[in-house]
Design a protein around this motif. Structure first.
Motif, short mmCIF file in Angstrom:
data_model
loop_
_atom_site.label_atom_id
_atom_site.label_comp_id
_atom_site.label_asym_id
_atom_site.label_seq_id
_atom_site.Cartn_x
_atom_site.Cartn_y
_atom_site.Cartn_z
N UNK A 147 0.85 -1.20 0.00
CA UNK A 147 0.00 0.00 0.00
C UNK A 147 0.88 1.25 0.00
N UNK A 148 1.94 1.23 0.82
CA UNK A 148 2.86 2.37 0.87
C UNK A 148 3.53 2.58 -0.48
N UNK A 149 3.92 1.50 -1.14
CA UNK A 149 4.56 1.62 -2.46
C UNK A 149 3.58 2.14 -3.50
N UNK A 150 2.34 1.70 -3.42
CA UNK A 150 1.30 2.18 -4.34
C UNK A 150 1.12 3.68 -4.19
N UNK A 151 0.93 4.11 -2.96
CA UNK A 151 0.73 5.53 -2.67
C UNK A 151 1.95 6.35 -3.11
N UNK A 152 3.14 5.87 -2.76
CA UNK A 152 4.37 6.62 -3.06
C UNK A 152 4.60 6.74 -4.57
N UNK A 153 4.44 5.66 -5.30
CA UNK A 153 4.66 5.75 -6.76
C UNK A 153 3.59 6.60 -7.41
N UNK A 154 2.37 6.57 -6.89
CA UNK A 154 1.30 7.43 -7.41
C UNK A 154 1.58 8.90 -7.16
N UNK A 155 2.04 9.23 -5.95
CA UNK A 155 2.37 10.62 -5.62
C UNK A 155 3.56 11.09 -6.46
N UNK A 156 4.57 10.25 -6.63
CA UNK A 156 5.72 10.62 -7.47
C UNK A 156 5.24 10.91 -8.89
N UNK A 157 4.36 10.07 -9.41
CA UNK A 157 3.84 10.27 -10.77
C UNK A 157 3.13 11.61 -10.88
N UNK A 158 2.28 11.92 -9.92
CA UNK A 158 1.55 13.19 -9.95
C UNK A 158 2.52 14.36 -9.86
N UNK A 159 3.49 14.27 -8.98
CA UNK A 159 4.47 15.36 -8.84
C UNK A 159 5.19 15.62 -10.15
N UNK A 160 5.66 14.56 -10.79
CA UNK A 160 6.41 14.72 -12.04
C UNK A 160 5.53 15.18 -13.19
N UNK A 161 4.32 14.69 -13.27
CA UNK A 161 3.43 15.11 -14.35
C UNK A 161 3.01 16.57 -14.18
N UNK A 162 2.76 16.99 -12.96
CA UNK A 162 2.43 18.40 -12.72
C UNK A 162 3.65 19.27 -12.97
N UNK A 163 4.82 18.82 -12.53
CA UNK A 163 6.06 19.59 -12.78
C UNK A 163 6.30 19.75 -14.27
N UNK A 164 6.00 18.72 -15.05
CA UNK A 164 6.19 18.80 -16.50
C UNK A 164 5.32 19.89 -17.12
N UNK A 165 4.16 20.12 -16.52
CA UNK A 165 3.25 21.15 -17.02
C UNK A 165 3.64 22.56 -16.58
N UNK A 166 4.48 22.66 -15.56
CA UNK A 166 4.84 23.97 -15.03
C UNK A 166 6.25 24.40 -15.39
N UNK A 167 6.99 23.55 -16.11
CA UNK A 167 8.37 23.90 -16.48
C UNK A 167 8.34 25.05 -17.47
#
Length: 156
Positions: free
Chosen positions: A136-156
């Motif tokens: 569960x922790x790995x699921x949450x962590x990889x999901x949060x990392x994905x969101x962070x990177x996808x949002x960062x890609x939109x704000x670069x």
């Protein structure tokens, strides 16, 4: 740089999806089976995962995470560096460290019990509960990392 963040975000989302599958229904299905059969199924899954595309994504994102985190400190302005760095730290700790220090040692112990039905039956319920909690922790962590990177890609 935005395309690298986008690819990393999509890869992390795929990793999260595999972990979610285990948390949502694979482990529940294995737990419903008799202990020896559930454990044997998990051992089989663990043995095959090492030669899968999933491992390329899971392990490939480790150096990518480190590189993105370091690069973000020098190249981005605004929210992108923080999001990129947060995604990297969360992936490295919540996915890679949890996997290496939690799930993998448990998998190795379960595999070593192959052919020892009594020991396997005793260990399986504890294994399944703890392994799933860590997943569960790995699921949450990889999901949060994905969101962070996808949002960062939109704000670069």
């Amino acid at each position: 740089m935005d395309w690298i963040l986008m690819i990393a975000g999509l890869a992390a989302a795929l990793v999260a999806g595999v972990f979610l599958s285990f948390s949502d229904f694979i482990m529940r299905g294995l737990i419903q089976a008799p202990a020896s059969q559930g454990a044997a199924g998990m051992v089989g899954l663990n043995r095959t995962v090492y030669r899968s595309v999933f491992m390329v994504l899971l392990l490939g994102l480790v150096p990518v995470s480190g590189g993105l985190g370091l690069f973000a400190l020098w190249q981005f302005e605004g929210a992108a560096p923080l999001l990129t760095l947060v995604g990297a730290v969360i992936y490295l700790i919540g996915v890679f460290a949890v996997t290496g220090m939690g799930n993998v040692p448990m998998n190795k112990r379960l595999d070593a019990m192959d052919g020892q039905p009594r020991e396997t039956a005793d260990y399986w319920p504890r294994y399944a509960q703890r392994w799933t909690r860590l997943n569960h922790a790995r699921t949450f962590s990889s999901g949060i990392a994905a969101v962070c990177w996808l949002v960062a890609a939109q704000t670069v």
